[in-house]
Design a protein around this motif. Sequence first.
Motif, PDB file in Angstrom:
ATOM      1  N   ALA A  20       0.836  -1.202   0.000  1.00 39.27           N
ATOM      2  CA  ALA A  20       0.000   0.000   0.000  1.00 39.27           C
ATOM      3  C   ALA A  20       0.876   1.259   0.000  1.00 39.27           C
ATOM      4  CB  ALA A  20      -0.923  -0.023   1.213  1.00 39.27           C
ATOM      5  N   GLU A  21       1.972   1.221   0.743  1.00 40.57           N
ATOM      6  CA  GLU A  21       2.859   2.397   0.784  1.00 40.57           C
ATOM      7  C   GLU A  21       3.560   2.591  -0.563  1.00 40.57           C
ATOM      8  OE1 GLU A  21       5.281   1.728   4.228  1.00 40.57           O
ATOM      9  OE2 GLU A  21       3.718   2.495   5.598  1.00 40.57           O
ATOM     10  N   LEU A  22       3.906   1.484  -1.215  1.00 39.90           N
ATOM     11  CA  LEU A  22       4.509   1.579  -2.552  1.00 39.90           C
ATOM     12  C   LEU A  22       3.522   2.233  -3.523  1.00 39.90           C
ATOM     13  CD1 LEU A  22       6.648   0.855  -4.714  1.00 39.90           C
ATOM     14  CD2 LEU A  22       5.597  -1.411  -4.865  1.00 39.90           C
ATOM     15  N   LEU A  23       2.271   1.770  -3.476  1.00 40.13           N
ATOM     16  CA  LEU A  23       1.286   2.354  -4.391  1.00 40.13           C
ATOM     17  C   LEU A  23       1.075   3.837  -4.091  1.00 40.13           C
ATOM     18  CD1 LEU A  23      -1.811   0.869  -5.945  1.00 40.13           C
ATOM     19  CD2 LEU A  23      -2.025   3.094  -4.828  1.00 40.13           C
ATOM     20  N   ALA A  24       1.047   4.198  -2.808  1.00 41.62           N
ATOM     21  CA  ALA A  24       0.855   5.607  -2.448  1.00 41.62           C
ATOM     22  C   ALA A  24       2.006   6.454  -2.992  1.00 41.62           C
ATOM     23  CB  ALA A  24       0.744   5.742  -0.934  1.00 41.62           C
ATOM     24  N   ALA A  25       3.222   5.927  -2.906  1.00 40.43           N
ATOM     25  CA  ALA A  25       4.385   6.689  -3.391  1.00 40.43           C
ATOM     26  C   ALA A  25       4.327   6.858  -4.907  1.00 40.43           C
ATOM     27  CB  ALA A  25       5.674   5.977  -2.979  1.00 40.43           C
ATOM     28  N   VAL A  26       3.948   5.799  -5.614  1.00 40.83           N
ATOM     29  CA  VAL A  26       3.896   5.888  -7.082  1.00 40.83           C
ATOM     30  C   VAL A  26       2.711   6.763  -7.511  1.00 40.83           C
ATOM     31  CG1 VAL A  26       3.701   4.559  -9.228  1.00 40.83           C
ATOM     32  CG2 VAL A  26       5.115   3.696  -7.347  1.00 40.83           C
ATOM     33  N   ALA A  28       1.714   9.315  -5.965  1.00 42.67           N
ATOM     34  CA  ALA A  28       2.131  10.704  -5.731  1.00 42.67           C
ATOM     35  C   ALA A  28       2.936  11.269  -6.900  1.00 42.67           C
ATOM     36  CB  ALA A  28       2.929  10.796  -4.440  1.00 42.67           C
ATOM     37  N   GLU A  29       3.484  10.373  -7.749  1.00 41.85           N
ATOM     38  CA  GLU A  29       4.197  10.850  -8.951  1.00 41.85           C
ATOM     39  C   GLU A  29       3.216  11.404  -9.988  1.00 41.85           C
ATOM     40  OE1 GLU A  29       6.869   7.817 -10.512  1.00 41.85           O
ATOM     41  OE2 GLU A  29       7.130   7.024  -8.489  1.00 41.85           O
ATOM     42  N   ARG A  30       1.970  10.990  -9.903  1.00 40.21           N
ATOM     43  CA  ARG A  30       0.904  11.442 -10.820  1.00 40.21           C
ATOM     44  C   ARG A  30       1.304  11.261 -12.280  1.00 40.21           C
ATOM     45  NH1 ARG A  30      -2.939  14.371  -7.817  1.00 40.21           N
ATOM     46  NH2 ARG A  30      -2.118  15.313  -5.907  1.00 40.21           N
ATOM     47  N   ASP A  31       1.868  10.084 -12.601  1.00 42.48           N
ATOM     48  CA  ASP A  31       2.394   9.901 -13.952  1.00 42.48           C
ATOM     49  C   ASP A  31       2.086   8.535 -14.552  1.00 42.48           C
ATOM     50  OD1 ASP A  31       3.964  10.662 -16.206  1.00 42.48           O
ATOM     51  OD2 ASP A  31       5.589   9.424 -15.414  1.00 42.48           O
ATOM     52  N   GLY A  32       2.526   7.454 -13.881  1.00 44.44           N
ATOM     53  CA  GLY A  32       2.484   6.142 -14.522  1.00 44.44           C
ATOM     54  C   GLY A  32       1.228   5.342 -14.262  1.00 44.44           C
ATOM     55  N   ILE A  33       0.604   5.544 -13.096  1.00 45.43           N
ATOM     56  CA  ILE A  33      -0.567   4.734 -12.743  1.00 45.43           C
ATOM     57  C   ILE A  33      -1.782   5.638 -12.588  1.00 45.43           C
ATOM     58  CG2 ILE A  33       0.830   2.935 -11.660  1.00 45.43           C
ATOM     59  CD1 ILE A  33      -0.081   4.003  -8.916  1.00 45.43           C
ATOM     60  N   ALA A  34      -2.950   5.006 -12.618  1.00 49.12           N
ATOM     61  CA  ALA A  34      -4.185   5.792 -12.574  1.00 49.12           C
ATOM     62  C   ALA A  34      -4.419   6.409 -11.196  1.00 49.12           C
ATOM     63  CB  ALA A  34      -5.372   4.911 -12.970  1.00 49.12           C
ATOM     64  N   ASP A 145      -6.684  16.899 -11.896  1.00 49.51           N
ATOM     65  CA  ASP A 145      -6.626  18.291 -12.375  1.00 49.51           C
ATOM     66  C   ASP A 145      -7.598  18.537 -13.531  1.00 49.51           C
ATOM     67  OD1 ASP A 145      -5.507  17.015 -14.535  1.00 49.51           O
ATOM     68  OD2 ASP A 145      -3.566  18.024 -14.439  1.00 49.51           O
ATOM     69  N   GLY A 146      -8.391  17.520 -13.867  1.00 49.13           N
ATOM     70  CA  GLY A 146      -9.395  17.671 -14.906  1.00 49.13           C
ATOM     71  C   GLY A 146      -8.942  17.216 -16.287  1.00 49.13           C
ATOM     72  N   GLU A 147      -7.637  16.961 -16.439  1.00 49.35           N
ATOM     73  CA  GLU A 147      -7.159  16.467 -17.747  1.00 49.35           C
ATOM     74  C   GLU A 147      -7.760  15.096 -18.037  1.00 49.35           C
ATOM     75  OE1 GLU A 147      -2.960  16.330 -18.409  1.00 49.35           O
ATOM     76  OE2 GLU A 147      -2.680  18.437 -17.896  1.00 49.35           O
ATOM     77  N   LEU A 148      -7.955  14.828 -19.333  1.00 50.34           N
ATOM     78  CA  LEU A 148      -8.464  13.520 -19.762  1.00 50.34           C
ATOM     79  C   LEU A 148      -7.355  12.800 -20.519  1.00 50.34           C
ATOM     80  CD1 LEU A 148     -12.000  14.654 -20.991  1.00 50.34           C
ATOM     81  CD2 LEU A 148     -11.389  13.628 -18.777  1.00 50.34           C
ATOM     82  N   TRP A 149      -6.939  11.657 -19.992  1.00 51.70           N
ATOM     83  CA  TRP A 149      -5.809  10.923 -20.582  1.00 51.70           C
ATOM     84  C   TRP A 149      -6.303   9.694 -21.337  1.00 51.70           C
ATOM     85  CZ3 TRP A 149      -1.344  10.580 -16.380  1.00 51.70           C
ATOM     86  CH2 TRP A 149      -0.895  11.884 -16.113  1.00 51.70           C
ATOM     87  N   ASP A 150      -5.661   9.430 -22.495  1.00 49.55           N
ATOM     88  CA  ASP A 150      -5.934   8.199 -23.245  1.00 49.55           C
ATOM     89  C   ASP A 150      -5.312   7.001 -22.522  1.00 49.55           C
ATOM     90  OD1 ASP A 150      -6.909   9.979 -25.097  1.00 49.55           O
ATOM     91  OD2 ASP A 150      -5.549   9.400 -26.713  1.00 49.55           O
TER      92      ASP A 150
END
Length: 158
Positions: A20-26, A28-34, A145-150
């Motif tokens: 769970a802590e690993l998922l929280a850290a990733v 927080a990157e707001r990049d690779g996972i949903a 942030d409201g962006e829509l990602w493919d």
Amino acid sequence: MAPDGIFIRPAEDGDRRSLAELLAAVAAERDGIAAEPPVDVDRLAARWEIDGTLVAVAEGVVVGEVRVDPSWMGFAEIGMMVAAGWRGRGAGTALVAAAVDWARARGLHKLALSVFPHNDAAIALYRKFGFVEEGRLVQHVRRSDGELWDLIEMGLQL
Ligand SMILES: CC(C)(COP(=O)(O)OP(=O)(O)OC[C@H]1O[C@@H](n2cnc3c(N)ncnc32)[C@H](O)[C@@H]1OP(=O)(O)O)[C@@H](O)C(=O)NCCC(=O)NCCS
């Protein structure tokens, strides 16, 4: 054993908090996972599906995971992550190899996954194993942030 002393094993109950802590850290990157912050680590740890989760361990610590979620239709969906400080050292490769073995051993015929189009590292990793792009879901995921990602759908016949 993967390079850098990384090894893969099935997840255990005692890994819940680390996962769970690993998922929280990733997240927080707001990049690779949903997932994005805030992540309720206690709730996630309690609900983590241990069966089908494989962990990468290095120096006694969980540094990555892949979750294989089989469906009754014979395919399984996978999702994965490696801690930022451990990327580029073969953990992802070892996790995908283990997920393929896990799925084959259970008679599944296919692995499927979704990946953001900008996720070059993940797409390169999946292609290395023979995953092919099967489709694109347009403006599918609404970010905080409201962006829509493919999303790109990829599949591997086992
Ligand atoms: C995607 C991810 C799991 C890869 O894990 P990793 O441990 O770095 O993977 P590896 O070290 O085994 O590298 C695997 C392959 O990825 C590719 N790769 C790695 N880093 C890369 C980068 N920055 N850019 C492009 N390709 C890259 C390479 O092809 C590499 O294979 P090679 O070493 O044989 O050339 C990791 O970057 C991650 O957890 N990212 C954040 C979460 C995420 O995006 N999860 C996947 C969601 S679909």
